[in-house]
Design an enzyme around this catalytic site. Structure first.
Site, PDB file in Angstrom:
ATOM      1  N   ASN A 267       0.849  -1.198   0.000  1.00 42.06           N
ATOM      2  CA  ASN A 267       0.000   0.000   0.000  1.00 42.06           C
ATOM      3  C   ASN A 267       0.881   1.244   0.000  1.00 42.06           C
ATOM      4  O   ASN A 267       2.109   1.142   0.032  1.00 42.06           O
ATOM      5  CB  ASN A 267      -0.957  -0.017   1.199  1.00 42.06           C
ATOM      6  CG  ASN A 267      -0.226  -0.126   2.522  1.00 42.06           C
ATOM      7  OD1 ASN A 267       0.517   0.774   2.914  1.00 42.06           O
ATOM      8  ND2 ASN A 267      -0.424  -1.249   3.220  1.00 42.06           N
ATOM      9  N   ARG A 268       0.265   2.396  -0.025  1.00 47.58           N
ATOM     10  CA  ARG A 268       0.988   3.661  -0.204  1.00 47.58           C
ATOM     11  C   ARG A 268       1.466   4.295   1.105  1.00 47.58           C
ATOM     12  O   ARG A 268       2.027   5.379   1.084  1.00 47.58           O
ATOM     13  CB  ARG A 268       0.095   4.673  -0.944  1.00 47.58           C
ATOM     14  CG  ARG A 268      -0.280   4.248  -2.347  1.00 47.58           C
ATOM     15  CD  ARG A 268      -1.180   5.317  -2.985  1.00 47.58           C
ATOM     16  NE  ARG A 268      -1.613   4.938  -4.323  1.00 47.58           N
ATOM     17  CZ  ARG A 268      -0.920   5.156  -5.427  1.00 47.58           C
ATOM     18  NH1 ARG A 268       0.254   5.762  -5.355  1.00 47.58           N
ATOM     19  NH2 ARG A 268      -1.390   4.771  -6.590  1.00 47.58           N
TER      20      ARG A 268
END
Length: 405
Positions: free
Chosen positions: A213-214
């Site tokens: 994920n970011r």
């Protein structure tokens, strides 16, 4: 406006040369810094160096410029005193109120926050005498940060290394931002152990690919730095951030959600508060390919089957490791932010839930954040757009009363 006045005390350890970097960061960020070394420190870095970098004369004695009463005035006028490195000898003198040079006199007259950054061999740090001196200083309101683990002098390695000067600077900046205190005014998180998760987990698909994920981990690191500046003992469990360890913080490095769960459960066993700021993957691949998955001409890739990861926040909320333990979660939402946040708060069972809107250009990797902190008792605290460390302070402002401080 007057520049904040900082006294940089330097004790006689090999790490004294690293204090030059701390001095540079303090002066370049607009602080008026007076360096007060011990005689022993001048064996490692000369007075001319300190004077040139700070713009102030340097002395170790109370007999220099007697008409200005430096042994009293320097401490009285300071907004912050930071001793880096602080040797075992210096900590002992400070704990017992000895005043045989300019630095120890300054420590006795200071009516501002005092930070000690210890550096010494592992055996000296772990000696009962040193630990008792550290406990005494902390009980009186000083912030004694934990030394780092790493290479010491010679071939020795262990706990006792001076933390990164850049991270000491960040802690000092946060302490100054909290305002002036006086001796015996104990920071609100002193005596408490807090556990924080940060970053984003990565779930391996094959030796070169993963589901991730970011999340950058910046909010978790801000929580760790602010907690340390407020006197807490901090354990930071980081997943794939790549950041330098914050000063005075025990850091545990993990990669996957399962590893993060194991680390959180272990650390939470003796924690007063747990803040789950990491973005933990909800799913992981059902199987791991031992070799890189190859493209095949004319064929579509096989679907990737997923299985659920453990719900760490719900687990530690339902089965608290200690009575009165405070649990804080984070909810990253893309729509119906508050409605989804309230549902998540009820479902997870935590005490506080920090709800924010995320997206490709929102929150992830940014220095700023805005959020609403929802409480299990129905309270809502809106945190306007600003630096992530401001949000971190709001979180600790809400946690501290629940700890009985």
């Amino acid at each position: 406006m007057d520049k904040p006045k900082v006294v940089l005390g330097v004790a006689g350890g090999i790490a004294a040369y690293k204090a030059c970097e701390l001095l540079r960061r303090l002066t370049e960020s607009g602080h008026d810094v007076r360096v007060v070394p011990t005689d022993s420190a001048l064996h490692f870095v000369g007075a001319a160096t300190w004077s040139a970098l700070s713009g102030h004369p340097v002395s170790t004695e109370v007999w220099s410029d007697v008409h200005e009463v430096p042994h009293v005035r320097i401490g009285q006028s300071a907004d912050l005193v930071v001793v880096a490195p602080a040797t075992a000898d210096l900590l002992a003198k400070a704990a017992h109120g000895l005043a045989d040079d300019l630095l120890t006199n300054t420590l006795l007259t200071a009516r501002c926050p005092v930070v000690f950054a210890p550096a010494m061999h592992t055996e000296m740090w772990e000696h009962p005498a040193t630990q008792e001196n550290v406990a005494t200083l902390r009980r009186r309101g000083a912030i004694v940060i934990e030394p780092a683990v790493g290479r010491l002098t010679g071939v020795d390695t262990g706990k006792g290394r001076l933390p990164d000067p850049g991270e000491i600077f960040e802690l000092c900046r946060r302490v100054l931002a909290r305002g002036v205190s006086v001796p015996d005014s104990v920071p609100d998180l002193a005596g408490h152990h807090v556990v924080i998760s940060a970053g984003g987990t990565r779930e391996p698909l094959d030796p070169v690919r993963y589901l991730g994920n970011r999340s950058s981990g910046k909010q978790g690191y801000a929580l760790a730095r602010t907690a340390a500046a407020r006197g807490a003992r901090v354990t930071l469990i980081e997943a794939n951030t790549g950041f330098a360890d914050p000063a005075g913080v025990e850091v545990v490095h993990v990669g996957t959600a399962v590893q993060l769960r194991e680390a959180v459960l272990k650390a939470a066993a003796e924690a007063d508060a747990v803040v789950m700021a990491a973005a933990v993957a909800d799913f992981r691949p059902a199987s791991y390919a031992e070799g890189k998955i190859k493209k095949k001409d004319g064929e579509e890739p096989a679907p990737v089957a997923l299985v659920r990861n453990p719900d760490i926040l719900a687990e530690i909320s339902a089965e608290r490791a200690r009575p009165g333990q405070v649990i804080v979660g984070f909810a990253a939402e893309t729509d119906d932010v508050l409605a989804n946040g309230r549902k998540k708060l009820r479902r997870k069972g935590c005490d506080l839930l920090v709800v924010n809107e995320v997206g490709e250009r929102k929150t992830f990797g940014a220095e700023e954040n805005e959020a609403v902190v929802l409480a299990a008792d129905g309270g809502e605290t809106a945190v306007p757009y600003g630096l992530k460390e401001a949000l971190a302070d709001v979180v600790w402002d809400l946690v501290a009363p629940r700890l009985g401080t």
